[in-house]
Design a protein around this motif. Structure first.
Motif, mmCIF file in Angstrom:
data_model
loop_
_atom_site.group_PDB
_atom_site.id
_atom_site.type_symbol
_atom_site.label_atom_id
_atom_site.label_comp_id
_atom_site.label_asym_id
_atom_site.label_seq_id
_atom_site.Cartn_x
_atom_site.Cartn_y
_atom_site.Cartn_z
ATOM 1 N N MET A 72 0.856 -1.195 0.000
ATOM 2 C CA MET A 72 0.000 0.000 0.000
ATOM 3 C C MET A 72 0.888 1.241 0.000
ATOM 4 N N PRO A 73 0.413 2.311 -0.654
ATOM 5 C CA PRO A 73 1.256 3.505 -0.720
ATOM 6 C C PRO A 73 1.433 4.172 0.637
ATOM 7 N N ALA A 74 2.474 4.996 0.718
ATOM 8 C CA ALA A 74 2.791 5.658 1.983
ATOM 9 C C ALA A 74 1.630 6.516 2.479
ATOM 10 N N SER A 75 0.842 7.084 1.531
ATOM 11 C CA SER A 75 -0.231 7.992 1.965
ATOM 12 C C SER A 75 -1.264 7.290 2.857
ATOM 13 N N VAL A 76 -1.486 5.988 2.630
ATOM 14 C CA VAL A 76 -2.425 5.237 3.485
ATOM 15 C C VAL A 76 -1.954 5.289 4.936
ATOM 16 N N TRP A 77 -0.640 5.126 5.100
ATOM 17 C CA TRP A 77 -0.088 5.030 6.463
ATOM 18 C C TRP A 77 0.115 6.404 7.082
ATOM 19 N N ASP A 78 0.235 7.427 6.218
ATOM 20 C CA ASP A 78 0.231 8.797 6.755
ATOM 21 C C ASP A 78 -1.153 9.081 7.321
ATOM 22 N N ALA A 79 -2.185 8.669 6.544
ATOM 23 C CA ALA A 79 -3.561 8.916 6.990
ATOM 24 C C ALA A 79 -3.873 8.157 8.281
ATOM 25 N N SER A 80 -3.442 6.915 8.365
ATOM 26 C CA SER A 80 -3.797 6.106 9.537
ATOM 27 C C SER A 80 -2.976 6.482 10.764
ATOM 28 N N GLY A 81 -1.919 7.276 10.538
ATOM 29 C CA GLY A 81 -1.116 7.725 11.669
ATOM 30 C C GLY A 81 0.081 6.830 11.960
ATOM 31 N N HIS A 82 0.284 5.795 11.158
ATOM 32 C CA HIS A 82 1.390 4.875 11.449
ATOM 33 C C HIS A 82 2.766 5.476 11.207
ATOM 34 N N THR A 83 2.824 6.492 10.322
ATOM 35 C CA THR A 83 4.147 7.051 10.029
ATOM 36 C C THR A 83 4.444 8.300 10.862
ATOM 37 N N SER A 84 3.475 8.728 11.663
ATOM 38 C CA SER A 84 3.721 9.923 12.472
ATOM 39 C C SER A 84 4.191 9.499 13.853
ATOM 40 N N GLU A 85 4.796 10.450 14.545
ATOM 41 C CA GLU A 85 5.309 10.116 15.878
ATOM 42 C C GLU A 85 4.206 9.735 16.849
ATOM 43 N N ALA A 86 3.017 10.290 16.605
ATOM 44 C CA ALA A 86 1.917 10.008 17.533
ATOM 45 C C ALA A 86 1.238 8.688 17.203
ATOM 46 N N GLY A 87 1.616 8.099 16.075
ATOM 47 C CA GLY A 87 0.904 6.915 15.620
ATOM 48 C C GLY A 87 1.437 5.634 16.198
ATOM 49 N N LEU A 88 1.303 4.571 15.394
ATOM 50 C CA LEU A 88 1.684 3.260 15.896
ATOM 51 C C LEU A 88 3.194 3.054 15.775
ATOM 52 N N VAL A 89 3.888 3.648 16.693
ATOM 53 C CA VAL A 89 5.340 3.541 16.703
ATOM 54 C C VAL A 89 5.740 3.144 18.115
ATOM 55 N N ASP A 90 6.782 2.380 18.231
ATOM 56 C CA ASP A 90 7.154 1.881 19.549
ATOM 57 C C ASP A 90 8.263 2.711 20.168
ATOM 58 N N PRO A 91 8.186 2.991 21.465
ATOM 59 C CA PRO A 91 9.290 3.698 22.115
ATOM 60 C C PRO A 91 10.446 2.717 22.380
ATOM 61 N N LEU A 92 11.654 3.149 22.056
ATOM 62 C CA LEU A 92 12.823 2.295 22.261
ATOM 63 C C LEU A 92 13.817 2.978 23.192
ATOM 64 N N VAL A 93 14.544 2.164 23.949
ATOM 65 C CA VAL A 93 15.662 2.726 24.706
ATOM 66 C C VAL A 93 16.937 2.032 24.234
ATOM 67 N N GLU A 94 18.043 2.763 24.298
ATOM 68 C CA GLU A 94 19.299 2.197 23.805
ATOM 69 C C GLU A 94 20.247 1.935 24.977
ATOM 70 N N CYS A 95 20.842 0.745 24.977
ATOM 71 C CA CYS A 95 21.817 0.386 26.019
ATOM 72 C C CYS A 95 23.093 1.176 25.748
ATOM 73 N N LYS A 96 23.577 1.916 26.755
ATOM 74 C CA LYS A 96 24.745 2.777 26.523
ATOM 75 C C LYS A 96 26.040 1.977 26.454
ATOM 76 N N ILE A 97 26.010 0.699 26.848
ATOM 77 C CA ILE A 97 27.229 -0.127 26.764
ATOM 78 C C ILE A 97 27.384 -0.701 25.354
ATOM 79 N N CYS A 98 26.342 -1.382 24.870
ATOM 80 C CA CYS A 98 26.503 -2.085 23.580
ATOM 81 C C CYS A 98 25.643 -1.480 22.465
ATOM 82 N N HIS A 99 24.861 -0.466 22.776
ATOM 83 C CA HIS A 99 24.044 0.268 21.794
ATOM 84 C C HIS A 99 22.906 -0.541 21.184
#
Ligand code: ATP
Length: 443
Positions: A72-99
């Motif tokens: 599906m084109p990117a516009s579908v996912w812009d509309a659904s909010g999946h490509t925006s920060e507020a959308g379906l995105v997961d928060p990640l943390v990075e280990c400062k030892i091994c990254h």
């Protein structure tokens, strides 16, 4: 390894040994979070999907089935909010030892990672969001090709076809559109076998209703109960399932209500199996805005036009396969020997009946057994013939793949047209007339 982890390992190894599920591209070292289904696994998965299709779609007058494309084109996912920060995105943390990055909302992944750095104390970065959509390109050349996404959920394929369904089927509200299909998410920590994969299948229903609070409450409750009964019908003990309502800060900002059906897993306690979400008019409204198409519904009865609300039922097919296997795996003792069997409901078992000649080297028994096998095969599908090894070994093989019945043709069969039918769970054998067999196995 504790007992619970051991159960998961036993299931993974049974799945490989008995042709259910393999690591994806295993001979090349495997691909993390990707699995391939073998002959029995694909039957089990197919039976679960069929059960969904029948109950949610084909048995109902008010639901249509469909199958949208994966790309599906990117516009579908812009509309659904999946490509925006507020959308379906997961928060990640990075280990400062091994990254290495892990999901900030999965405490078990954090604990597991910290255990790798035994001698040092792990410091984590601030959580950052990460888009889980898998992208690829379509087009003739590098310069002209366009970015497209492999869908992250099957939901959007339904919403973007809402107008097509209205114009071709002229449904009367309330009505639903259901589909089953693959979804792809670049999960940061794929884990727990089929539980968190990068390529998986979903079975979903979007049910469109009038945008009224009372309708919303009524249909939300209806589909909550319906999904519960359906899930239980896969063969779960009631005490191993529960409902959990999402807290307000946990659910999507547009969702009016959200509940999960959870399964009590041996690897991490209660985990989501199925979701029922009140998505209101979020998706249709956004797709109207982004596509410039009018996605409203005209109600003949009230002569009014509105964007319907959507009550969604969404379940993972592979998660259902995993939970069904965990629930069905049983160890006991039979005839003084330990045995393993899958206590699957006959409706979803990959093989329904196995037919054996008592002895492989007696042509008259083999001939009769083939006749019985062919006869049952005309009536029901997924019947298997086995004359390998001794009878005890054959029973054990069928027990491990969850075959509910084994039919054995012996010397008495040649005299009186009876066979023995063995029950998987009790091991009990009964003598039955051949002509009564087909009826016995009818679902
Ligand atoms: P989670 O919180 O576990 O990541 P989710 O809330 O993102 O799941 P939904 O987007 O609601 O899940 O997807 C609907 C269903 O799809 C889930 O109930 C689950 O059964 C299934 N599912 C989601 N992600 C995965 C995955 N990575 N692997 C297998 N099944 C999945």
């Amino acid at each position: 390894m504790n007992q619970k982890e051991e159960l998961m390992n036993k299931i993974v190894s049974l799945c490989k040994r008995r042709g259910f599920i393999f690591q994806g591209s295993e001979i090349y070292g495997g691909l993390s979070g990707i699995f391939d289904y073998g002959p029995y696994g694909v039957e089990l998965r197919h039976n679960i999907k069929q059960y969904f299709w029948k109950k949610f779609i084909s048995d109902r007058e008010d639901v249509y089935g469909m199958s949208a494309a994966i790309l599906m084109p990117a516009s579908v996912w812009d509309a659904s909010g999946h490509t925006s920060e507020a959308g379906l995105v997961d928060p990640l943390v990075e280990c400062k030892i091994c990254h290495e990055r892990v999901r900030a909302d999965q405490p078990e992944a954090i604990v597991e990672h910290e255990a790798k750095h035994k001698k040092e104390k792990v410091e984590w970065s601030e959580p950052k969001v990460f888009n889980l959509l898998v992208e690829t390109k379509l087009g003739a050349s590098e310069e002209t090709s366009k970015k497209v996404y492999l869908r992250g959920e099957v939901t959007q394929g339904v919403h973007v076809n809402f107008k097509n369904i209205l114009d071709s089927m002229h449904p009367k509200i309330p009505f639903g559109i259901g589909q089953i299909g693959k979804a792809f998410r670049n999960e940061i920590t794929p884990r727990d076998f089929l539980f968190r994969q990068r390529e998986f299948e979903q079975m979903e229903l979007q049910f469109y209703i009038k945008p009224e609070e009372s309708e919303g409450k009524k249909w939300f409750e209806y589909w909550k109960q319906f999904a519960w009964e359906w899930y239980l019908g896969l063969g779960f003990k009631e005490e191993n399932l529960r409902f959990r309502q999402h807290a307000e800060d946990e659910r999507a900002h547009y969702a009016k209500d959200a509940w999960d059906i959870e399964y009590n897993t041996p690897f991490a306690g209660w985990k989501e199996a199925w979701g029922i979400h009140h998505r209101a008019d979020w998706d249709l409204k956004r797709h109207s805005e982004y596509s410039n198409e009018d996605l409203s519904y005209f109600d003949e009865e009230s002569k009014s036009k509105f964007i319907p609300w959507d009550i969604e039922c969404s379940g993972g097919v592979d998660r259902a396969v995993l939970f069904v296997l965990l629930e069905a795996y049983t160890e006991d003792e039979m005839g003084g020997e330990k045995r393993v069997y899958l206590k699957l409901k006959p409706e979803i078992a990959p093989v329904k009946v196995a037919v054996f000649p008592l002895l492989k080297n007696k042509p008259e028994l083999v001939k009769k057994a083939r006749e019985v096998y062919e006869m049952i095969r005309k009536e029901i599908s997924m019947v298997t013939f086995d004359d390998n090894g001794n009878i005890g070994k054959r029973y054990r093989r069928q027990d491990e793949i969850g075959t509910p019945f084994c039919v054995t043709i012996d010397f008495q069969t040649l005299e009186d047209e009876t066979v023995t039918v063995r029950d998987r769970d009790t091991g009990e054998q009964k003598r039955i007339q051949i002509k009564e067999l087909a009826q016995l196995f009818q679902p």
